[in-house]
Write a protein that holds these residues in place. Structure first.
Motif, PDB file in Angstrom:
ATOM      1  N   PRO A 158       0.815  -1.228   0.000  1.00 47.05           N
ATOM      2  CA  PRO A 158       0.000   0.000   0.000  1.00 47.05           C
ATOM      3  C   PRO A 158       0.846   1.274   0.000  1.00 47.05           C
ATOM      4  O   PRO A 158       0.428   2.286  -0.562  1.00 47.05           O
ATOM      5  CB  PRO A 158      -0.829  -0.123   1.291  1.00 47.05           C
ATOM      6  CG  PRO A 158      -0.134  -1.124   2.133  1.00 47.05           C
ATOM      7  CD  PRO A 158       0.525  -2.065   1.196  1.00 47.05           C
ATOM      8  N   GLN A 176       1.967   1.837  -3.554  1.00 49.96           N
ATOM      9  CA  GLN A 176       0.824   2.360  -4.312  1.00 49.96           C
ATOM     10  C   GLN A 176       0.613   3.841  -4.014  1.00 49.96           C
ATOM     11  O   GLN A 176       0.360   4.648  -4.924  1.00 49.96           O
ATOM     12  CB  GLN A 176      -0.437   1.570  -3.983  1.00 49.96           C
ATOM     13  CG  GLN A 176      -1.651   2.007  -4.790  1.00 49.96           C
ATOM     14  CD  GLN A 176      -2.890   1.176  -4.464  1.00 49.96           C
ATOM     15  OE1 GLN A 176      -2.866   0.344  -3.565  1.00 49.96           O
ATOM     16  NE2 GLN A 176      -3.964   1.405  -5.190  1.00 49.96           N
ATOM     17  N   GLN A 204       3.253   5.877  -5.833  1.00 53.07           N
ATOM     18  CA  GLN A 204       3.028   5.980  -7.269  1.00 53.07           C
ATOM     19  C   GLN A 204       1.903   6.951  -7.604  1.00 53.07           C
ATOM     20  O   GLN A 204       1.855   7.480  -8.719  1.00 53.07           O
ATOM     21  CB  GLN A 204       2.719   4.597  -7.842  1.00 53.07           C
ATOM     22  CG  GLN A 204       3.908   3.637  -7.777  1.00 53.07           C
ATOM     23  CD  GLN A 204       3.539   2.213  -8.146  1.00 53.07           C
ATOM     24  OE1 GLN A 204       2.366   1.828  -8.094  1.00 53.07           O
ATOM     25  NE2 GLN A 204       4.533   1.418  -8.534  1.00 53.07           N
ATOM     26  N   GLN A 205       1.018   7.198  -6.648  1.00 56.38           N
ATOM     27  CA  GLN A 205      -0.121   8.082  -6.890  1.00 56.38           C
ATOM     28  C   GLN A 205       0.130   9.509  -6.415  1.00 56.38           C
ATOM     29  O   GLN A 205      -0.748  10.358  -6.537  1.00 56.38           O
ATOM     30  CB  GLN A 205      -1.371   7.521  -6.202  1.00 56.38           C
ATOM     31  CG  GLN A 205      -1.840   6.190  -6.777  1.00 56.38           C
ATOM     32  CD  GLN A 205      -2.996   5.584  -5.999  1.00 56.38           C
ATOM     33  OE1 GLN A 205      -3.316   6.030  -4.890  1.00 56.38           O
ATOM     34  NE2 GLN A 205      -3.623   4.556  -6.573  1.00 56.38           N
TER      35      GLN A 205
END
Length: 233
Positions: A93, A96, A99-100
Motif C-alpha cells: 500500500p 501504491q 506511485q499516486q
C-alpha cells in the motif's frame, strides 16, 4: 581676451526620504516528514509533541505500522516518508501511495536487521532536515536521490559496520550514500572518516556528507544499493 562667464552650479534640492513599510519575511516552511516504524517510543522521546515557539512543525510525524496509519498517511501531502523495515503487508500500500503522489518514500533496512540502528539513523536524518545547524547542506531534494523501489537502502550507526558491509560485498553497486557525522570535535577525524567511506563507494556514487551535533549513535550512514545486486546481499 574676455572669458565667458562661468555657468552657475545648479541648485541641489534636499533629498526627501519616504518611510518604507517592509513586510516581515515569512519563516521558511519546513518539509513535511513522516516516519513509519515498529516502535514509536524512541521517536516520542527524541522529538517534542508540541513546539510552542512556532506554528509550523519542526519535527517529523510518527506513525506505527497499522492499516489506520496508512489511511492517515494517504489523507495528507508529504515531502518525505521514512519507513523502517516494512513487511510485505505494508510495503504494497505504501508503494501504491508513492506511485499516486509526488511523495518520496524511503524503505530503510539494515543487513543484520538491527532495528536500533535503523531507528537512530531515521531519527538523526529527520533531525538534520529540520535543523538550521551549519553546515546547512542537506535537504529533502538530496534524500529523493535515495528514493526508488528498485534499490535497497541500508542504515548504519557505525562507520566500521558500514565499511565492513561494503568490503564484504565488493560487487554491490552503491548509487547514493549519506554520511552524517555527530558532535564533530575534530575536523581532521571527520575528513578521514569521509575518505574511508568514500574509498568503498563507486566512482559515480552520489555522496552526501554533513554534521549533526545532536546526533545519537556514533554516526548516521545510509547507502543505496542497486537492486541488480539482490542475489549478492
Amino acid at each position: 581676451m574676455t572669458l565667458p562667464p562661468k555657468p552657475e552650479s545648479p541648485k541641489l534640492e534636499p533629498l526627501k526620504f519616504e518611510s518604507l513599510d517592509f513586510e516581515p519575511l515569512d519563516e521558511p516552511k519546513h518539509a513535511d516528514i513522516a516516519i513509519v516504524c515498529h516502535d514509536i517510543e524512541p521517536y516520542l522521546a527524541r522529538f517534542p509533541a508540541v513546539n510552542p515557539a512556532s506554528q509550523s512543525p519542526t519535527y517529523p510525524s510518527i506513525f506505527s505500522f497499522s492499516r489506520a496509519s496508512i489511511t492517515q498517511l494517504e489523507q495528507r501531502s508529504w515531502d518525505l516518508i521514512l519507513v523502517e523495515s516494512a513487511t510485505k503487508q505494508y510495503t504494497a500500500p505504501l508503494i501504491q501511495m508513492q506511485q499516486q503522489s509526488s511523495c518520496s518514500i524511503l524503505f530503510i533496512n539494515n543487513p543484520s536487521n538491527d532495528r536500533h540502528a535503523i531507528t537512530q539513523v531515521c531519527a538523526n536524518i529527520s533531525a538534520k532536515l529540520y535543523s538550521d545547524e551549519m553546515p546547512n547542506n542537506l535537504d529533502v531534494a538530496d534524500m529523493r536521490l535515495f528514493d526508488s523501489i528498485n534499490h535497497h537502502l541500508f542504515a548504519f550507526n557505525s562507520l566500521s559496520d558500514a565499511i565492513d558491509f561494503l568490503q564484504s560485498n565488493p560487487s554491490v553497486t552503491v548509487t547514493a550514500a549519506l554520511y552524517l557525522a555527530h558532535n564533530v570535535a575534530n575536523l581532521a577525524h571527520y575528513q578521514q572518516a569521509m575518505a574511508d567511506l568514500a574509498a568503498n563507494l563507486n566512482d559515480n556514487c552520489s555522496f552526501f556528507t554533513s554534521m549533526l551535533d545532536t546526533g545519537q549513535g556514533q554516526c548516521s550512514i545510509l547507502v543505496c544499493l542497486s537492486a541488480a545486486n539482490e542475489q549478492t546481499l
